[in-house]
Design a protein around this motif. Structure first.
Motif, PDB file in Angstrom:
ATOM      1  N   GLY A  83      15.202 -33.905  11.029  1.00 46.94           N
ATOM      2  CA  GLY A  83      15.509 -32.481  10.896  1.00 46.94           C
ATOM      3  C   GLY A  83      15.922 -31.833  12.200  1.00 46.94           C
ATOM      4  O   GLY A  83      16.072 -30.617  12.268  1.00 46.94           O
ATOM      5  N   ILE A  84      16.096 -32.648  13.262  1.00 43.20           N
ATOM      6  CA  ILE A  84      16.469 -32.136  14.579  1.00 43.20           C
ATOM      7  C   ILE A  84      17.707 -32.878  15.067  1.00 43.20           C
ATOM      8  O   ILE A  84      17.642 -34.074  15.372  1.00 43.20           O
ATOM      9  N   GLY A  85      18.846 -32.209  15.126  1.00 41.76           N
ATOM     10  CA  GLY A  85      20.061 -32.807  15.670  1.00 41.76           C
ATOM     11  C   GLY A  85      20.170 -32.520  17.155  1.00 41.76           C
ATOM     12  O   GLY A  85      19.544 -31.590  17.672  1.00 41.76           O
ATOM     13  N   MET A  86      20.978 -33.328  17.858  1.00 42.45           N
ATOM     14  CA  MET A  86      21.124 -33.124  19.306  1.00 42.45           C
ATOM     15  C   MET A  86      22.535 -33.477  19.741  1.00 42.45           C
ATOM     16  O   MET A  86      23.098 -34.485  19.307  1.00 42.45           O
ATOM     17  N   ILE A  87      23.109 -32.624  20.584  1.00 42.79           N
ATOM     18  CA  ILE A  87      24.411 -32.898  21.191  1.00 42.79           C
ATOM     19  C   ILE A  87      24.248 -32.887  22.705  1.00 42.79           C
ATOM     20  O   ILE A  87      23.384 -32.205  23.241  1.00 42.79           O
ATOM     21  N   PHE A  88      25.120 -33.667  23.382  1.00 41.70           N
ATOM     22  CA  PHE A  88      24.909 -33.969  24.787  1.00 41.70           C
ATOM     23  C   PHE A  88      26.119 -33.572  25.638  1.00 41.70           C
ATOM     24  O   PHE A  88      27.231 -33.441  25.145  1.00 41.70           O
ATOM     25  N   GLN A  89      25.880 -33.435  26.926  1.00 42.75           N
ATOM     26  CA  GLN A  89      26.930 -33.073  27.879  1.00 42.75           C
ATOM     27  C   GLN A  89      28.045 -34.108  27.905  1.00 42.75           C
ATOM     28  O   GLN A  89      29.225 -33.776  27.948  1.00 42.75           O
ATOM     29  N   HIS A  90      27.678 -35.392  27.876  1.00 41.46           N
ATOM     30  CA  HIS A  90      28.670 -36.466  28.002  1.00 41.46           C
ATOM     31  C   HIS A  90      28.944 -37.157  26.670  1.00 41.46           C
ATOM     32  O   HIS A  90      29.348 -38.313  26.641  1.00 41.46           O
ATOM     33  N   PHE A  91      28.685 -36.452  25.568  1.00 41.76           N
ATOM     34  CA  PHE A  91      29.104 -36.818  24.220  1.00 41.76           C
ATOM     35  C   PHE A  91      28.316 -37.993  23.622  1.00 41.76           C
ATOM     36  O   PHE A  91      27.954 -37.962  22.459  1.00 41.76           O
ATOM     37  N   ASN A  92      28.099 -39.072  24.401  1.00 38.33           N
ATOM     38  CA  ASN A  92      27.321 -40.229  23.921  1.00 38.33           C
ATOM     39  C   ASN A  92      27.892 -40.828  22.633  1.00 38.33           C
ATOM     40  O   ASN A  92      27.144 -41.169  21.711  1.00 38.33           O
ATOM     41  N   LEU A  93      29.206 -40.960  22.560  1.00 38.46           N
ATOM     42  CA  LEU A  93      29.845 -41.565  21.393  1.00 38.46           C
ATOM     43  C   LEU A  93      29.961 -43.071  21.580  1.00 38.46           C
ATOM     44  O   LEU A  93      30.000 -43.578  22.702  1.00 38.46           O
ATOM     45  N   PHE A  94      30.040 -43.792  20.474  1.00 35.80           N
ATOM     46  CA  PHE A  94      30.270 -45.235  20.507  1.00 35.80           C
ATOM     47  C   PHE A  94      31.763 -45.472  20.684  1.00 35.80           C
ATOM     48  O   PHE A  94      32.561 -45.179  19.791  1.00 35.80           O
ATOM     49  N   SER A  95      32.153 -46.029  21.827  1.00 37.14           N
ATOM     50  CA  SER A  95      33.580 -46.189  22.117  1.00 37.14           C
ATOM     51  C   SER A  95      34.259 -47.182  21.185  1.00 37.14           C
ATOM     52  O   SER A  95      35.469 -47.082  20.946  1.00 37.14           O
ATOM     53  N   SER A  96      33.511 -48.138  20.646  1.00 38.39           N
ATOM     54  CA  SER A  96      34.102 -49.145  19.768  1.00 38.39           C
ATOM     55  C   SER A  96      34.241 -48.665  18.325  1.00 38.39           C
ATOM     56  O   SER A  96      34.893 -49.318  17.510  1.00 38.39           O
ATOM     57  N   GLN A  97      33.637 -47.527  18.011  1.00 36.80           N
ATOM     58  CA  GLN A  97      33.682 -46.988  16.659  1.00 36.80           C
ATOM     59  C   GLN A  97      34.753 -45.912  16.545  1.00 36.80           C
ATOM     60  O   GLN A  97      35.090 -45.246  17.515  1.00 36.80           O
ATOM     61  N   THR A  98      35.278 -45.738  15.342  1.00 36.87           N
ATOM     62  CA  THR A  98      36.195 -44.640  15.082  1.00 36.87           C
ATOM     63  C   THR A  98      35.408 -43.327  15.025  1.00 36.87           C
ATOM     64  O   THR A  98      34.170 -43.323  15.042  1.00 36.87           O
ATOM     65  N   VAL A  99      36.135 -42.237  14.942  1.00 37.97           N
ATOM     66  CA  VAL A  99      35.494 -40.932  14.765  1.00 37.97           C
ATOM     67  C   VAL A  99      34.624 -40.938  13.517  1.00 37.97           C
ATOM     68  O   VAL A  99      33.454 -40.524  13.537  1.00 37.97           O
ATOM     69  N   ALA A 100      35.170 -41.432  12.413  1.00 39.95           N
ATOM     70  CA  ALA A 100      34.401 -41.487  11.167  1.00 39.95           C
ATOM     71  C   ALA A 100      33.177 -42.383  11.321  1.00 39.95           C
ATOM     72  O   ALA A 100      32.094 -42.064  10.813  1.00 39.95           O
ATOM     73  N   GLY A 101      33.335 -43.489  12.057  1.00 36.21           N
ATOM     74  CA  GLY A 101      32.216 -44.394  12.261  1.00 36.21           C
ATOM     75  C   GLY A 101      31.102 -43.774  13.073  1.00 36.21           C
ATOM     76  O   GLY A 101      29.913 -43.991  12.802  1.00 36.21           O
ATOM     77  N   ASN A 102      31.467 -42.983  14.090  1.00 39.15           N
ATOM     78  CA  ASN A 102      30.459 -42.284  14.886  1.00 39.15           C
ATOM     79  C   ASN A 102      29.674 -41.292  14.043  1.00 39.15           C
ATOM     80  O   ASN A 102      28.448 -41.194  14.168  1.00 39.15           O
TER      81      ASN A 102
END
Length: 333
Positions: A83-102
């Motif tokens: 129930g707690i989402g979090m967003i970060f300064q440096h995004f922390n995305l998976f570079s090998s995944q697509t946008v949909a995959g992230n």
């Protein structure tokens, strides 16, 4: 939605103790955007990580959505964190995944079916304006687009609380405004509570309903943003509005230099012309500013009142009656 009581955090570092937070207590109401403002080293990141127990406080209590997190077993805490989402300064995305995959990742972890994931991902990408980027990879996106993906991913499990850890500090001003506008829209559309930390005063003024000022691990002030900005002497007012610079200009003979802080209905009233008509004084404007903070206008004026001594005194009494005046300097004679 969030209640911290006496939260402290001490780290062991190089054989000594480093105090990151000292006796911090704050309350965030459901549905509001609450900012924690402070400079580097103030303890902001530690504070926000204590809210979801990514950092466990050394002392104090942490309640989120009415539940005491520190007393939970590991499985209970995992469920509470959904129930707690979090967003970060440096995004922390998976570079090998697509946008949909992230965006899909937390839904896969939660065990949703492929059909449910596809539907939810499409819904979220439409919400953040990235439907056309579903098959792109993070390396193909701008900073603002990456942060939108981060927001969509954080919203995937339908949290009631969103934590934002300096989410706009690496973005340019125009992109920052766009991301803040998106967060406000999400806040209003979904009724989502947002706790954000920032060192940027403009972020607080643009989006926050309430704010807490953190300095050297201590909470020095908290309250409604507009109320604190409009009241001289508050820490937020000092941080946002540096003293007027008037150089070596002397106060006019028989005059009174006055500083006003304005908000709400006072910011729309013709105060200087009212003084001139009602009390037969002259109001010489020296400096001023007026800006919109949320849905309210807030500003300051610095001017000098001149005229007959009794008339100036009456004008000052009127301003004090209105709760506006802050006298700066006077010249007698």
């Amino acid at each position: 939605m969030i209640e911290l009581r006496g939260v402290g955090k001490v780290y062991a570092q190089g054989g000594r103790e480093v105090v990151a937070l000292q006796d911090v207590s704050l309350r965030v109401e459901p549905g509001e955007v609450f900012g924690v403002l402070g400079q580097s080293g103030a303890g902001k990141s530690t504070l926000i990580r204590c809210v979801n127990l990514l950092e466990r406080p050394t002392s104090g209590r942490v309640r989120v959505n009415g539940k005491e997190l520190l007393s939970m077993r590991p499985e209970e805490l995992r469920l509470a964190r959904q129930g707690i989402g979090m967003i970060f300064q440096h995004f922390n995305l998976f570079s090998s995944q697509t946008v949909a995959g992230n965006v899909a990742y937390p839904l896969e972890v939660a065990g949703l079916s492929k059909a449910e994931i596809r539907e939810r991902v499409a819904e979220l990408l439409a919400l953040v304006g990235l439907s056309d980027k579903a098959d792109a990879h993070p390396s193909q996106l701008s900073g603002g687009q990456k942060q939108r993906v981060g927001i969509a991913r954080a919203l995937a499990p339908r949290p009631r609380l969103l934590l934002s850890d300096e989410a706009t500090s690496s973005l340019d001003p125009e992109t920052t405004r766009a991301v803040l506008s998106l967060l406000r829209d999400i806040n209003q559309r979904l009724g989502l509570t947002i706790l954000l930390i920032t060192h940027q005063m403009e972020v607080v003024k643009a989006i926050c309903d309430s704010v807490a000022v953190l300095e050297q691990g201590r909470l020095v002030e908290q309250g409604k943003v507009v109320d604190l900005l409009a009241r001289p002497g508050t820490r937020l007012h000092e941080l946002c509005y540096p003293p007027f610079v008037t150089g070596e200009s002397a106060v006019l003979r028989g005059g009174q230099r006055v500083e006003l802080s304005l908000s709400g209905e006072h910011s729309t009233r013709p105060i200087l012309s009212t003084l001139a008509r009602r009390f037969d004084v002259d109001a010489h404007l020296l400096e001023g500013s007026l800006e919109r903070v949320g849905e309210t206008r807030v500003g300051r004026l610095l001017f000098e009142l001149t005229g007959a001594p009794d008339a100036v005194s009456q004008a000052l009494a009127f301003l004090r009656q209105e709760g506006l005046t802050r006298e700066e300097a006077a010249h007698v004679g």
